[in-house]
Each structure stands twice: as structure tokens, then as C-alpha cells.
Motif scaffolding. Structure first.
Motif, PDB file in Angstrom:
ATOM      1  N   PRO A   1       0.809  -1.234   0.000  1.00  0.00           N
ATOM      2  CA  PRO A   1       0.000   0.000   0.000  1.00  0.00           C
ATOM      3  C   PRO A   1       0.833   1.270   0.000  1.00  0.00           C
ATOM      4  O   PRO A   1       0.414   2.290  -0.545  1.00  0.00           O
ATOM      5  CB  PRO A   1      -0.819  -0.121   1.290  1.00  0.00           C
ATOM      6  CG  PRO A   1      -0.837  -1.577   1.606  1.00  0.00           C
ATOM      7  CD  PRO A   1       0.473  -2.109   1.126  1.00  0.00           C
ATOM      8  N   GLU A   2       2.024   1.230   0.612  1.00  0.00           N
ATOM      9  CA  GLU A   2       2.827   2.441   0.710  1.00  0.00           C
ATOM     10  C   GLU A   2       3.231   2.963  -0.672  1.00  0.00           C
ATOM     11  O   GLU A   2       3.168   4.170  -0.933  1.00  0.00           O
ATOM     12  CB  GLU A   2       4.089   2.176   1.550  1.00  0.00           C
ATOM     13  CG  GLU A   2       3.823   1.702   2.972  1.00  0.00           C
ATOM     14  CD  GLU A   2       3.518   0.216   3.040  1.00  0.00           C
ATOM     15  OE1 GLU A   2       3.713  -0.483   2.011  1.00  0.00           O
ATOM     16  OE2 GLU A   2       3.059  -0.244   4.101  1.00  0.00           O
ATOM     17  N   THR A   3       3.653   2.062  -1.561  1.00  0.00           N
ATOM     18  CA  THR A   3       4.051   2.489  -2.895  1.00  0.00           C
ATOM     19  C   THR A   3       2.869   2.517  -3.851  1.00  0.00           C
ATOM     20  O   THR A   3       2.812   3.356  -4.749  1.00  0.00           O
ATOM     21  CB  THR A   3       5.134   1.546  -3.460  1.00  0.00           C
ATOM     22  OG1 THR A   3       4.641   0.197  -3.430  1.00  0.00           O
ATOM     23  CG2 THR A   3       6.401   1.632  -2.631  1.00  0.00           C
ATOM     24  N   ASP A   4       1.915   1.615  -3.674  1.00  0.00           N
ATOM     25  CA  ASP A   4       0.763   1.555  -4.578  1.00  0.00           C
ATOM     26  C   ASP A   4      -0.075   2.820  -4.478  1.00  0.00           C
ATOM     27  O   ASP A   4      -0.689   3.248  -5.457  1.00  0.00           O
ATOM     28  CB  ASP A   4      -0.106   0.342  -4.215  1.00  0.00           C
ATOM     29  CG  ASP A   4      -1.075  -0.017  -5.320  1.00  0.00           C
ATOM     30  OD1 ASP A   4      -0.673  -0.755  -6.226  1.00  0.00           O
ATOM     31  OD2 ASP A   4      -2.227   0.459  -5.280  1.00  0.00           O
TER      32      ASP A   4
ATOM     33  N   SER B   1       0.812   5.884  -4.265  1.00  0.00           N
ATOM     34  CA  SER B   1       1.317   6.978  -5.094  1.00  0.00           C
ATOM     35  C   SER B   1       1.274   6.659  -6.587  1.00  0.00           C
ATOM     36  O   SER B   1       1.409   7.558  -7.406  1.00  0.00           O
ATOM     37  CB  SER B   1       2.761   7.307  -4.690  1.00  0.00           C
ATOM     38  OG  SER B   1       3.597   6.171  -4.867  1.00  0.00           O
ATOM     39  N   LEU B   2       1.092   5.393  -6.926  1.00  0.00           N
ATOM     40  CA  LEU B   2       1.127   4.996  -8.331  1.00  0.00           C
ATOM     41  C   LEU B   2      -0.251   4.662  -8.897  1.00  0.00           C
ATOM     42  O   LEU B   2      -0.498   4.849 -10.082  1.00  0.00           O
ATOM     43  CB  LEU B   2       2.041   3.774  -8.504  1.00  0.00           C
ATOM     44  CG  LEU B   2       3.526   3.982  -8.157  1.00  0.00           C
ATOM     45  CD1 LEU B   2       4.274   2.661  -8.239  1.00  0.00           C
ATOM     46  CD2 LEU B   2       4.153   5.015  -9.079  1.00  0.00           C
ATOM     47  N   SER B   3      -1.146   4.150  -8.065  1.00  0.00           N
ATOM     48  CA  SER B   3      -2.446   3.684  -8.537  1.00  0.00           C
ATOM     49  C   SER B   3      -3.560   4.598  -8.027  1.00  0.00           C
ATOM     50  O   SER B   3      -3.491   5.109  -6.907  1.00  0.00           O
ATOM     51  CB  SER B   3      -2.696   2.252  -8.044  1.00  0.00           C
ATOM     52  OG  SER B   3      -4.034   1.864  -8.286  1.00  0.00           O
ATOM     53  N   PRO B   4      -4.633   4.808  -8.836  1.00  0.00           N
ATOM     54  CA  PRO B   4      -5.772   5.613  -8.379  1.00  0.00           C
ATOM     55  C   PRO B   4      -6.685   4.866  -7.419  1.00  0.00           C
ATOM     56  O   PRO B   4      -7.669   5.413  -6.956  1.00  0.00           O
ATOM     57  CB  PRO B   4      -6.505   5.937  -9.689  1.00  0.00           C
ATOM     58  CG  PRO B   4      -6.196   4.795 -10.589  1.00  0.00           C
ATOM     59  CD  PRO B   4      -4.789   4.368 -10.242  1.00  0.00           C
ATOM     60  N   LEU B   5      -6.346   3.616  -7.106  1.00  0.00           N
ATOM     61  CA  LEU B   5      -7.217   2.804  -6.264  1.00  0.00           C
ATOM     62  C   LEU B   5      -7.442   3.436  -4.890  1.00  0.00           C
ATOM     63  O   LEU B   5      -8.566   3.462  -4.386  1.00  0.00           O
ATOM     64  CB  LEU B   5      -6.629   1.401  -6.105  1.00  0.00           C
ATOM     65  CG  LEU B   5      -7.452   0.421  -5.263  1.00  0.00           C
ATOM     66  CD1 LEU B   5      -8.749   0.082  -5.971  1.00  0.00           C
ATOM     67  CD2 LEU B   5      -6.656  -0.842  -4.969  1.00  0.00           C
ATOM     68  N   ALA B   6      -6.367   3.945  -4.273  1.00  0.00           N
ATOM     69  CA  ALA B   6      -6.489   4.516  -2.928  1.00  0.00           C
ATOM     70  C   ALA B   6      -7.459   5.688  -2.904  1.00  0.00           C
ATOM     71  O   ALA B   6      -8.197   5.882  -1.932  1.00  0.00           O
ATOM     72  CB  ALA B   6      -5.121   4.960  -2.413  1.00  0.00           C
TER      73      ALA B   6
ATOM     74  N   ALA C   1      -9.510   3.011   3.992  1.00  0.00           N
ATOM     75  CA  ALA C   1      -9.299   1.621   4.407  1.00  0.00           C
ATOM     76  C   ALA C   1      -8.044   1.030   3.779  1.00  0.00           C
ATOM     77  O   ALA C   1      -7.523   0.014   4.256  1.00  0.00           O
ATOM     78  CB  ALA C   1     -10.520   0.782   4.029  1.00  0.00           C
ATOM     79  N   PHE C   2      -7.543   1.652   2.723  1.00  0.00           N
ATOM     80  CA  PHE C   2      -6.345   1.157   2.045  1.00  0.00           C
ATOM     81  C   PHE C   2      -5.156   1.101   2.998  1.00  0.00           C
ATOM     82  O   PHE C   2      -4.276   0.252   2.869  1.00  0.00           O
ATOM     83  CB  PHE C   2      -6.049   2.068   0.851  1.00  0.00           C
ATOM     84  CG  PHE C   2      -5.189   1.428  -0.201  1.00  0.00           C
ATOM     85  CD1 PHE C   2      -5.674   0.390  -0.984  1.00  0.00           C
ATOM     86  CD2 PHE C   2      -3.896   1.868  -0.426  1.00  0.00           C
ATOM     87  CE1 PHE C   2      -4.882  -0.201  -1.965  1.00  0.00           C
ATOM     88  CE2 PHE C   2      -3.110   1.291  -1.402  1.00  0.00           C
ATOM     89  CZ  PHE C   2      -3.600   0.251  -2.162  1.00  0.00           C
TER      90      PHE C   2
END
Length: 410
Positions: free
Chosen positions: A119-122, A124-129, A136-137
Motif C-alpha cells: 500500500p505504501e508504494t501503490d 502513489s502509483l495507482s488511483p485505487l487509494a 481503508a487502504f
């Protein structure tokens, strides 16, 4: 040959009141056809671009765009990450893992695609958060055994954040006297995300280490890398450079991209967009044929004038330019009106539809719109070229007029 003189005569012919009312009628419909065709092509193309862009964001933003699966765990994935980030179009790289599983709640069971992420890197890269409720991410932590579900999937399972679900993975199966037993573990629902696409119904996220444990693999090993791209549609172009980079590093790996799972959907959207553009382009083509008819009538009407001009020294090429410029005036008027109306309608299509009480996607939903300047230029250039080609035949006929024959009975 004086092009300015030919264009001036063509402009005067264009402005002059037509003696043939039927020719004026055909000219009006030719201009109207170009105007309507260009305007409709701009509006429909922009809406289709918006739909494609929305699908790209809502689907390809939540799944791996380019995935590298190595035959053996990577000893130093950061070194490979640095080289991958140097490739043009690469936004970032993070370890990832994927498996097909079943998720079971107290009331239902569903098939799901499980992705293990950091989650820490995702974030900043994915719009999912950004599409996850109540942040909750952030709860996806190593050994926390939390799972993030799509909103529609959570509704089918009748679960809310804090409820327990059981994940059963086909990978990590052990064999007992009673037969194969799938790997399974109880997880707590951290929350839900909503991308507004089919991803909401069949995708779940775990922390990378928890996903590895679910599959009965060592949590420290890294075998899959998820490559984020500035544009997901660059995946086919980047696949070959990535494979070459892996070969140069001596890494035995397989490269796959989003086309394996969602390629058919975007191919269908692209085909529909191309077919709609082709059908609307036919409106412009029909209008161009009307220009041919109107100019042929004009040539017949102005035969004596053409003969006089040729006796005054106007060359056949200059006579052709007279009628080419006259036909181009009609095309230019239709094109300018079509561009103005088409761009205006595209920019304000949702307020216009709301004013008339029209809701194509349902109440409260707006049409996605993406105006592409390159596409506008292509439409304009294509219209001009098509109409110029339509003026050639009448212009050649005018240039072939013989002054002696035309003025014999004048």
C-alpha cells in the motif's frame, strides 16, 4: 496564370445570385451536409473518446498494466526497478502477486481475483487509494490479514468493514487422505473501493506478504513485478523493450499486460468508435457529391462566361482554379460552421441535455467527453481534401470548354 484572379472570379461566382434555383438548392444542402457531418463527427468522437478514457481509468487503473513474472525469486529487485524506471512511459514499479480464489462470507461465496500489493508504494502509483472509502487502504499491513473488496463484491457477500470472510486459494493446495485441501485463511474486511466498473465485482486486495502466505509461499520472496505506465495503452509498445531488458540482465521471466484479461473489451470499444466515425464520414462524402452536382450545373450555366474568359487569355488551369475555389467556398463555410457548432455542443453537451430533460446514462449521470485537438485537425483536413477532390471533375469540364463552340450562337 494569376491564382489571385482565378480565386477572385470564383468568389464572385460564389457570391452572385444563382440563376438556376435548383443549383442553389443543391448547394444549400451540400453546405448543410458538410456542416451536420462535421458537427456530428466531432460530438460522437469526443463522447467515444471520453468513454474509452473513463474505461481506461476505472479498469486499467485498478489492475496491473504490465506484469513481469520471473521463474525464480529476484535477489535484488531494486536494481531491476531502477532500469525499468529509466524506460520512457514507465511511471513506477512495485512487487505484486496474483491468484484466483474464492471468498466466502456467512451468506454467500464468490470467485475473486486477488492481488497482493504494498500500500505504501501503490498509493502513489495507482488511483485505487483515491477510490477507497474511509482510507481503508491504509489498513492493509503485513500480518494484519485485512482484505479490501470491491463495493459490488461486498454487497453480493453482504459484508461491511469489520466482518470476517474466508479466502480459499487454488495455489498452495495440500493433499490429505481425504483429497486435496485448498489453502485458506480468515481475513477481516478493511473496507471497500468503488472504481465504477466491473472491477468492483471481482477484485480483492491484500497486503503482499499476506497474499504470499495465503498461497503458502515465503513472504520475503519477490517473483512478480507490477509496472505502472503513464498511459496503459503503451503496454504493447513497452513489452518488447522490457523483455529485452530482462534478457540483458539474464533474468528468465514472462511479460504480460492488461490485454490478456481486458483486451477484448477495449478492442470492441475501438471498433465501435471507428465504425461510428466511418458512418458519420459518409455524411460528409454525400455532401461532397452534392457539391459535384452543384458545380456541374454552374459550369453549364457559365459556359459562355468561361468561353469569354478563355478568349481574354485565361488558361485552362486558371479556369479550373475558378471552379475549384468556388466549390471550396461551400466546403469552407460548412466546415467552419461544423467546427464551431461541434466544439460548442461537445463542451456543453451535458448542460444542453439537462435543459431538454435527456438522460442517456440515467438520472444524475453525465456523458464522458474528451475533445482531442489532433482528431479535430484530422476531421478538418479530411473534409477539405474530400471536397477538393469533389471539385476536380466539374473544374476539368470547365477547362475543356471550347470558346468557338460555346460562342457560336451568342
Amino acid at each position: 496564370m494569376n491564382p489571385a484572379l482565378s480565386c477572385f472570379i470564383g468568389y464572385r461566382y460564389w457570391r452572385a445570385r444563382k440563376s438556376n434555383a435548383f443549383a442553389s438548392f443543391i448547394t444549400f444542402f451540400a453546405v448543410s451536409g458538410i456542416f451536420l457531418g462535421v458537427a456530428a463527427l466531432i460530438v460522437v468522437s469526443s463522447v467515444m473518446n471520453g468513454l474509452e478514457g473513463q474505461l481506461k481509468q476505472r479498469i486499467l487503473g485498478a489492475i496491473p498494466q504490465l506484469t513481469i513474472h520471473t521463474a525464480a525469486p529476484l535477489s535484488d529487485w531494486h536494481q531491476l526497478e531502477t532500469r525499468l524506471n529509466a524506460l520512457p512511459g514507465v511511471k513506477g514499479v512495485e512487487p505484486s502477486i496474483f491468484t484466483q480464489a474464492m471468498v466466502q462470507s456467512a451468506s454467500n461465496i464468490q470467485a475473486v481475483a486477488v492481488y497482493g500489493v504494498f500500500p505504501e508504494t501503490d498509493k502513489s502509483l495507482s488511483p485505487l487509494a483515491a477510490h477507497t472509502f474511509n482510507e481503508a487502504f491504509k489498513l492493509l499491513k503485513d500480518s494484519g490479514y485485512y482484505v479490501l473488496l470491491g463495493n459490488e463484491l461486498a454487497q453480493r457477500l453482504s459484508v461491511v468493514p469489520g466482518d470476517k470472510v474466508r479466502l480459499l486459494s487454488g495455489e498452495g493446495v495440500v493433499y490429505s487422505p481425504f483429497g486435496p485441501v485448498p489453502s485458506q485463511r480468515t481475513f477481516t474486511v478493511a473496507g471497500v473501493f468503488e472504481m465504477g466498473s466491473q472491477v468492483d465485482a471481482n477484485v480483492a486486495y491484500l497486503h503482499y506478504s499476506d497474499a504470499r502466505r495465503l498461497m503458502r509461499k515465503t513472504s520475503a520472496d519477490i517473483e512478480d513485478l507490477r509496472v505502472f505506465l503513464t498511459d496503459p495503452f503503451l503496454a504493447p509498445e513497452l513489452a518488447q523493450p522490457v523483455e529485452q531488458l530482462l534478457q540483458d540482465q539474464g533474468i528468465d521471466a514472462k511479460v504480460s499486460d492488461w490485454r490478456d484479461s481486458y483486451g477484448h473489451l477495449f478492442a470492441a470499444v475501438k471498433m465501435e468508435k471507428n465504425m461510428m466515425s466511418l458512418l458519420l464520414s459518409l455524411i460528409i462524402a454525400v455532401a461532397a457529391f452534392n457539391i459535384v452536382s452543384a458545380l456541374v450545373m454552374m459550369v453549364v450555366d457559365k459556359t459562355a462566361d468561361v468561353a469569354v474568359l478563355k478568349t481574354q487569355g485565361l488558361s485552362p488551369a486558371a479556369v479550373m482554379l475558378v471552379f475549384i475555389s468556388q466549390g471550396s467556398m461551400n466546403a469552407l463555410v460548412g466546415l467552419i460552421l461544423g467546427l464551431v457548432v461541434g466544439v460548442s455542443a461537445t463542451l456543453y453537451i451535458n448542460p444542453i441535455m439537462s435543459a431538454f430533460g435527456l438522460h442517456i446514462l440515467g438520472a444524475g449521470q453525465q456523458l464522458p467527453v474528451m475533445l482531442d485537438l489532433g482528431q479535430l485537425g484530422l476531421i478538418a483536413v479530411g473534409t477539405v481534401v474530400l471536397t477538393l477532390l469533389a471539385t476536380l471533375y466539374p473544374a476539368v469540364r470547365a477547362a475543356a470548354v471550347q470558346p468557338a463552340n460555346a460562342l457560336r450562337y451568342e
